[in-house]
Design a protein around this motif. Structure first.
Motif, mmCIF file in Angstrom:
data_model
loop_
_atom_site.group_PDB
_atom_site.id
_atom_site.type_symbol
_atom_site.label_atom_id
_atom_site.label_comp_id
_atom_site.label_asym_id
_atom_site.label_seq_id
_atom_site.Cartn_x
_atom_site.Cartn_y
_atom_site.Cartn_z
ATOM 1 N N GLN A 95 0.773 -1.217 -0.011
ATOM 2 C CA GLN A 95 0.309 -0.102 -0.215
ATOM 3 C C GLN A 95 0.931 1.501 -0.105
ATOM 4 O O GLN A 95 0.678 2.323 -0.997
ATOM 5 N N GLN A 96 1.542 1.599 0.947
ATOM 6 C CA GLN A 96 2.759 2.051 0.466
ATOM 7 C C GLN A 96 3.315 2.805 -0.440
ATOM 8 O O GLN A 96 3.457 4.195 -0.860
ATOM 9 N N PHE A 97 3.843 0.849 -1.135
ATOM 10 C CA PHE A 97 4.477 1.513 -2.167
ATOM 11 C C PHE A 97 3.854 1.985 -3.416
ATOM 12 O O PHE A 97 3.751 3.282 -4.529
ATOM 13 N N ALA A 98 2.138 1.338 -3.063
ATOM 14 C CA ALA A 98 1.371 2.264 -4.456
ATOM 15 C C ALA A 98 1.420 3.369 -3.957
ATOM 16 O O ALA A 98 0.408 4.432 -5.117
ATOM 17 N N HIS A 99 1.112 4.085 -2.844
ATOM 18 C CA HIS A 99 0.561 5.562 -2.850
ATOM 19 C C HIS A 99 1.886 6.271 -3.124
ATOM 20 O O HIS A 99 1.442 6.929 -3.355
ATOM 21 N N MET A 100 3.253 5.991 -2.888
ATOM 22 C CA MET A 100 3.837 6.654 -3.169
ATOM 23 C C MET A 100 4.269 6.898 -5.174
ATOM 24 O O MET A 100 4.597 7.415 -4.991
ATOM 25 N N LYS A 213 14.176 23.639 15.845
ATOM 26 C CA LYS A 213 15.042 22.872 15.532
ATOM 27 C C LYS A 213 14.013 21.425 15.139
ATOM 28 O O LYS A 213 15.012 20.845 13.389
ATOM 29 N N MET A 214 13.556 20.700 15.184
ATOM 30 C CA MET A 214 12.167 19.718 14.210
ATOM 31 C C MET A 214 12.337 19.928 13.419
ATOM 32 O O MET A 214 12.177 19.237 12.196
ATOM 33 N N ALA A 215 11.440 21.087 13.489
ATOM 34 C CA ALA A 215 10.355 22.345 12.038
ATOM 35 C C ALA A 215 11.801 21.969 10.581
ATOM 36 O O ALA A 215 11.308 21.085 9.770
ATOM 37 N N LYS A 216 12.900 22.290 10.871
ATOM 38 C CA LYS A 216 14.070 22.152 10.068
ATOM 39 C C LYS A 216 14.560 21.040 9.365
ATOM 40 O O LYS A 216 14.425 20.558 8.786
ATOM 41 N N LYS A 217 14.718 19.998 11.245
ATOM 42 C CA LYS A 217 15.517 18.397 10.579
ATOM 43 C C LYS A 217 14.362 17.783 9.689
ATOM 44 O O LYS A 217 14.661 17.226 8.674
ATOM 45 N N TYR A 218 13.050 18.069 10.133
ATOM 46 C CA TYR A 218 12.008 17.175 9.029
ATOM 47 C C TYR A 218 11.148 17.424 8.607
ATOM 48 O O TYR A 218 10.311 17.174 8.262
ATOM 49 N N HIS A 219 12.019 18.850 8.037
ATOM 50 C CA HIS A 219 11.511 19.203 7.024
ATOM 51 C C HIS A 219 10.893 18.423 5.190
ATOM 52 O O HIS A 219 12.016 17.899 4.798
ATOM 53 N N PRO A 220 10.170 18.912 5.022
ATOM 54 C CA PRO A 220 10.208 17.660 3.814
ATOM 55 C C PRO A 220 11.080 18.532 2.709
ATOM 56 O O PRO A 220 11.601 17.378 1.667
ATOM 57 N N ASP A 221 11.807 19.373 2.822
ATOM 58 C CA ASP A 221 12.942 20.303 1.406
ATOM 59 C C ASP A 221 13.710 19.000 1.495
ATOM 60 O O ASP A 221 14.908 19.374 0.831
ATOM 61 N N ARG A 222 14.010 18.398 2.622
ATOM 62 C CA ARG A 222 14.884 18.050 3.123
ATOM 63 C C ARG A 222 15.135 16.380 2.169
ATOM 64 O O ARG A 222 16.441 15.994 2.321
ATOM 65 N N VAL A 223 13.987 16.243 1.800
ATOM 66 C CA VAL A 223 14.323 15.120 0.991
ATOM 67 C C VAL A 223 13.716 14.973 -0.356
ATOM 68 O O VAL A 223 13.357 14.095 -1.300
ATOM 69 N N ILE A 224 13.997 16.159 -0.911
ATOM 70 C CA ILE A 224 13.167 16.666 -2.064
ATOM 71 C C ILE A 224 14.177 16.249 -3.146
ATOM 72 O O ILE A 224 13.466 15.751 -4.131
ATOM 73 N N HIS A 225 15.403 15.622 -2.904
ATOM 74 C CA HIS A 225 16.419 14.632 -4.314
ATOM 75 C C HIS A 225 15.887 13.693 -4.599
ATOM 76 O O HIS A 225 16.255 13.145 -5.437
ATOM 77 N N LYS A 228 9.007 13.699 -5.569
ATOM 78 C CA LYS A 228 7.781 13.832 -4.989
ATOM 79 C C LYS A 228 7.035 13.011 -4.441
ATOM 80 O O LYS A 228 6.886 12.931 -2.913
ATOM 81 N N GLU A 229 7.380 11.662 -4.498
ATOM 82 C CA GLU A 229 7.218 10.705 -3.720
ATOM 83 C C GLU A 229 7.764 9.743 -2.172
ATOM 84 O O GLU A 229 6.717 9.454 -1.659
#
Length: 254
Positions: A95-100, A213-225, A228-229
């Motif tokens: 399900q996670q893979f289908a979602h992504m 600090k945590m909002a910066k650490k876990y911000h989605p842009d940190r894994v933008i590379h 989107k999935e």
């Protein structure tokens, strides 16, 4: 496009080392697809000496496929941690893979997962390769996904927790980061503090600083590379940080 052709275009460093060996065994003739590549020696030789990764390799950019394959391999380890494979955990992976990724790509990925799942995984060697070649935000995202798998049947067993803890150590993830992500999957009175990596005695100022600090650490842009999935899971972590902060705001009245 079949999975082996897709994976040839989507992964880089994970062609080498123990993960590459696992992929090769799972897909058999996979390497025939890449016979015309001129950089195979470079890919397979990254950071390697005598079949093991060196202590200070050059970190390559992690592609979406590198993350995907790493996730499949470690998911197999966690699912088998308690000596049984619950169908709900397998369904969660699908399900996670289908979602992504969408249905077609998810089906390819799950077929590969089932082949990987038949193998004995050299956990420490796999994690060492990931640690040396994958950036820290992406490794945190892997850990989040693994806890999601363990919780898919409604209960995280001690064996699963121990296995994920071992994996996190091999991945070079600090205990405080491990506890932060783990807290996202449990209900307890101090979870909000653990998620924000602060003590229960923290002042309002310290709570606000912890949130920033945590909002910066876990911000989605940190894994933008990773594409989107893979930001879907990152957005979930980010929401949980926000929820933890809002909970403390209500409790402390600020």
């Amino acid at each position: 496009m079949n999975f082996s052709k897709w994976i040839g275009a989507a992964i880089g460093w994970s062609f080498g080392g123990p993960i590459g060996a696992i992929i090769g065994l799972a897909l058999g003739g996979l390497m025939d697809v890449f016979s015309d590549r001129t950089d195979l020696d470079t890919i397979f030789g990254q950071g390697q000496k005598g079949g093991t990764y060196g202590s200070r390799p050059t970190r390559a950019q992690t592609r979406s496929g590198d993350f995907e394959v790493s996730l499949l391999v470690l998911a197999s380890v966690v699912i088998k941690a308690d000596g049984k494979q619950d169908q709900r955990e397998l369904d969660f992976v699908r399900q996670q893979f289908a979602h992504m990724y969408g249905k077609e790509r998810a089906n390819h990925a799950f077929q590969l997962f089932k082949r990987i799942n038949k193998q004995e995984i050299p956990v420490q060697q796999v994690c060492l390769q990931i640690r040396q070649m994958m950036d820290h935000p992406s490794r945190l995202q892997l850990l989040h996904f693994l806890f999601g798998i363990a919780k898919a049947d409604g209960h995280v067993t001690e064996a699963e927790v121990n296995k994920i803890y071992t994996i996190s150590g091999y991945l070079g993830i600090r205990s405080i980061d491990y506890e932060s992500i783990k807290a996202m999957f449990y209900n307890s009175s101090d979870n909000a503090y653990k998620i924000l990596e602060i003590e229960k005695s923290a002042t309002v100022t310290e709570i606000k600083a912890g949130y920033r600090k945590m909002a910066k650490k876990y911000h989605p842009d940190r894994v933008i590379h990773l594409g989107k999935e893979h930001q879907i899971g990152a957005e979930e972590k980010f929401r949980q940080v926000q929820d933890a902060y809002e909970q403390l705001q209500k409790e402390r009245g600020f």
